[in-house]
Design a protein around this motif. Structure first.
Motif, PDB file in Angstrom:
ATOM      1  N   GLU A  27       0.935  -1.222  -0.004  1.00  0.00           N
ATOM      2  CA  GLU A  27      -0.094  -0.168  -0.232  1.00  0.00           C
ATOM      3  C   GLU A  27       0.835   1.160   0.027  1.00  0.00           C
ATOM      4  O   GLU A  27       2.098   1.090   0.404  1.00  0.00           O
ATOM      5  CB  GLU A  27      -0.856   0.077   1.271  1.00  0.00           C
ATOM      6  CG  GLU A  27      -1.641  -1.106   1.655  1.00  0.00           C
ATOM      7  CD  GLU A  27      -2.324  -1.177   2.967  1.00  0.00           C
ATOM      8  OE1 GLU A  27      -2.379   0.155   3.661  1.00  0.00           O
ATOM      9  OE2 GLU A  27      -2.467  -2.038   3.654  1.00  0.00           O
ATOM     10  N   HIS A  28       0.260   2.439  -0.641  1.00  0.00           N
ATOM     11  CA  HIS A  28       0.859   3.670  -0.304  1.00  0.00           C
ATOM     12  C   HIS A  28       0.522   4.083   1.132  1.00  0.00           C
ATOM     13  O   HIS A  28      -0.742   3.948   1.452  1.00  0.00           O
ATOM     14  CB  HIS A  28       0.458   4.616  -1.306  1.00  0.00           C
ATOM     15  CG  HIS A  28       0.939   4.262  -2.753  1.00  0.00           C
ATOM     16  ND1 HIS A  28       2.309   4.873  -3.083  1.00  0.00           N
ATOM     17  CD2 HIS A  28       0.484   3.644  -3.613  1.00  0.00           C
ATOM     18  CE1 HIS A  28       2.532   4.528  -4.299  1.00  0.00           C
ATOM     19  NE2 HIS A  28       1.148   3.778  -4.638  1.00  0.00           N
ATOM     20  N   VAL A  29       1.180   4.536   1.990  1.00  0.00           N
ATOM     21  CA  VAL A  29       0.916   4.982   3.223  1.00  0.00           C
ATOM     22  C   VAL A  29       1.486   6.502   3.623  1.00  0.00           C
ATOM     23  O   VAL A  29       2.610   6.752   3.438  1.00  0.00           O
ATOM     24  CB  VAL A  29       1.786   4.205   4.498  1.00  0.00           C
ATOM     25  CG1 VAL A  29       1.026   4.514   5.749  1.00  0.00           C
ATOM     26  CG2 VAL A  29       1.049   2.649   4.265  1.00  0.00           C
ATOM     27  N   ILE A  30       0.436   7.405   3.989  1.00  0.00           N
ATOM     28  CA  ILE A  30       0.982   8.770   4.166  1.00  0.00           C
ATOM     29  C   ILE A  30       0.962   8.722   5.695  1.00  0.00           C
ATOM     30  O   ILE A  30       0.036   8.613   6.439  1.00  0.00           O
ATOM     31  CB  ILE A  30      -0.306   9.688   3.688  1.00  0.00           C
ATOM     32  CG1 ILE A  30      -0.410   9.697   2.180  1.00  0.00           C
ATOM     33  CG2 ILE A  30      -0.068  11.099   4.422  1.00  0.00           C
ATOM     34  CD1 ILE A  30      -1.548  10.285   1.537  1.00  0.00           C
ATOM     35  N   LEU A  31       2.204   9.117   6.096  1.00  0.00           N
ATOM     36  CA  LEU A  31       2.383   9.252   7.536  1.00  0.00           C
ATOM     37  C   LEU A  31       2.386  10.978   7.674  1.00  0.00           C
ATOM     38  O   LEU A  31       3.346  11.556   7.230  1.00  0.00           O
ATOM     39  CB  LEU A  31       3.930   8.768   8.017  1.00  0.00           C
ATOM     40  CG  LEU A  31       3.905   7.146   7.819  1.00  0.00           C
ATOM     41  CD1 LEU A  31       5.327   6.692   7.968  1.00  0.00           C
ATOM     42  CD2 LEU A  31       2.882   6.482   8.413  1.00  0.00           C
ATOM     43  N   TYR A  32       1.448  11.314   8.568  1.00  0.00           N
ATOM     44  CA  TYR A  32       1.474  12.843   8.713  1.00  0.00           C
ATOM     45  C   TYR A  32       1.894  12.953  10.321  1.00  0.00           C
ATOM     46  O   TYR A  32       1.099  12.595  11.188  1.00  0.00           O
ATOM     47  CB  TYR A  32       0.536  13.628   8.082  1.00  0.00           C
ATOM     48  CG  TYR A  32      -0.834  13.831   8.806  1.00  0.00           C
ATOM     49  CD1 TYR A  32      -1.028  14.961   9.808  1.00  0.00           C
ATOM     50  CD2 TYR A  32      -1.687  12.847   8.853  1.00  0.00           C
ATOM     51  CE1 TYR A  32      -2.133  15.206  10.610  1.00  0.00           C
ATOM     52  CE2 TYR A  32      -3.036  13.043   9.758  1.00  0.00           C
ATOM     53  CZ  TYR A  32      -3.047  14.111  10.463  1.00  0.00           C
ATOM     54  OH  TYR A  32      -4.197  14.128  11.394  1.00  0.00           O
ATOM     55  N   PHE A  33       2.765  13.989  10.417  1.00  0.00           N
ATOM     56  CA  PHE A  33       3.190  14.478  11.851  1.00  0.00           C
ATOM     57  C   PHE A  33       2.828  15.666  12.327  1.00  0.00           C
ATOM     58  O   PHE A  33       3.127  16.509  11.534  1.00  0.00           O
ATOM     59  CB  PHE A  33       4.998  14.227  11.986  1.00  0.00           C
ATOM     60  CG  PHE A  33       5.418  12.720  11.637  1.00  0.00           C
ATOM     61  CD1 PHE A  33       5.627  11.994  12.709  1.00  0.00           C
ATOM     62  CD2 PHE A  33       5.778  12.753  10.240  1.00  0.00           C
ATOM     63  CE1 PHE A  33       6.125  10.571  12.379  1.00  0.00           C
ATOM     64  CE2 PHE A  33       6.132  11.240   9.929  1.00  0.00           C
ATOM     65  CZ  PHE A  33       6.346  10.326  11.157  1.00  0.00           C
ATOM     66  N   TYR A  34       2.115  15.549  13.367  1.00  0.00           N
ATOM     67  CA  TYR A  34       1.475  17.115  13.861  1.00  0.00           C
ATOM     68  C   TYR A  34       1.781  17.105  15.238  1.00  0.00           C
ATOM     69  O   TYR A  34       2.042  16.381  16.183  1.00  0.00           O
ATOM     70  CB  TYR A  34      -0.054  17.056  13.512  1.00  0.00           C
ATOM     71  CG  TYR A  34      -0.774  15.925  14.205  1.00  0.00           C
ATOM     72  CD1 TYR A  34      -1.515  16.218  15.493  1.00  0.00           C
ATOM     73  CD2 TYR A  34      -0.911  14.787  13.722  1.00  0.00           C
ATOM     74  CE1 TYR A  34      -2.160  15.446  16.132  1.00  0.00           C
ATOM     75  CE2 TYR A  34      -1.501  13.599  14.545  1.00  0.00           C
ATOM     76  CZ  TYR A  34      -2.213  13.944  15.485  1.00  0.00           C
ATOM     77  OH  TYR A  34      -2.924  13.094  16.451  1.00  0.00           O
ATOM     78  N   PRO A  35       1.970  18.358  15.687  1.00  0.00           N
ATOM     79  CA  PRO A  35       2.289  18.676  17.119  1.00  0.00           C
ATOM     80  C   PRO A  35       1.574  18.186  18.338  1.00  0.00           C
ATOM     81  O   PRO A  35       1.794  17.516  19.211  1.00  0.00           O
ATOM     82  CB  PRO A  35       2.384  20.262  17.313  1.00  0.00           C
ATOM     83  CG  PRO A  35       2.831  20.537  15.897  1.00  0.00           C
ATOM     84  CD  PRO A  35       2.028  19.560  14.978  1.00  0.00           C
TER      85      PRO A  35
END
Length: 156
Positions: free
Chosen positions: A32-40
């Motif tokens: 799969e394509h995985v979008i890891l988004y990091f937020y505070p």
């Protein structure tokens, strides 16, 4: 603290971490394509805007083969509250020891209202089906980031 930003083609660091509903292991999502988004921090204005933008774009992202995962230093209990409050339907990973953020260069010095502080760096890393970095964006803006990411990935 890491200044070693990931670049296209590098192996994405694997991890297993707690979520508000169980655990998440990146390598379980090979193929799969995985979008890891990091937020505070959950439930802050910018992070809520970004999370809601991902929520509102989820159908289009999923249809294009992308799995969305939000990662912050928040506890699983706080993530559950965030999910409930905002109607979020994607995985929220708890990185309380900041090890995932450090591995992805999403923890470090940043400019916050003219002061240099150490904390979460709003970042997005897209992992391809083989587990390599497809795209890495650092110091992204909360507002408009998802729309730009969709354009960069060619998702209408």
């Amino acid at each position: 603290m890491s200044d070693n930003r990931l670049t296209k083609g590098q192996a994405a660091p694997d991890f297993t971490a707690a979520t508000d509903t169980g655990t998440f292991t990146l390598s379980d999502h090979r193929g799969e394509h995985v979008i890891l988004y990091f937020y505070p921090a959950a439930m802050t204005p910018g992070c809520t805007t970004e999370a809601c933008d991902f929520r509102d774009s989820l159908d289009a992202l999923n249809a294009a083969g992308y799995t969305v995962v939000g990662i912050s230093k928040d506890s699983p209990a706080k993530l559950a509250q965030f999910r409930e409050q905002e109607g979020l339907t994607f995985t929220l990973v708890s990185d309380e020891d900041k090890s995932i953020q450090e591995a992805y260069a999403a923890w470090g010095e940043k400019n916050n209202y003219g002061r240099t502080v150490v904390g979460s760096i709003r970042s997005t890393v897209v992992v391809d089906p083989e587990g390599a970095v497809e795209l890495a964006q650092y110091n992204v803006k909360a507002t408009g980031h998802v729309a730009k990411l969709r354009r960069d990935l060619g998702i209408a």
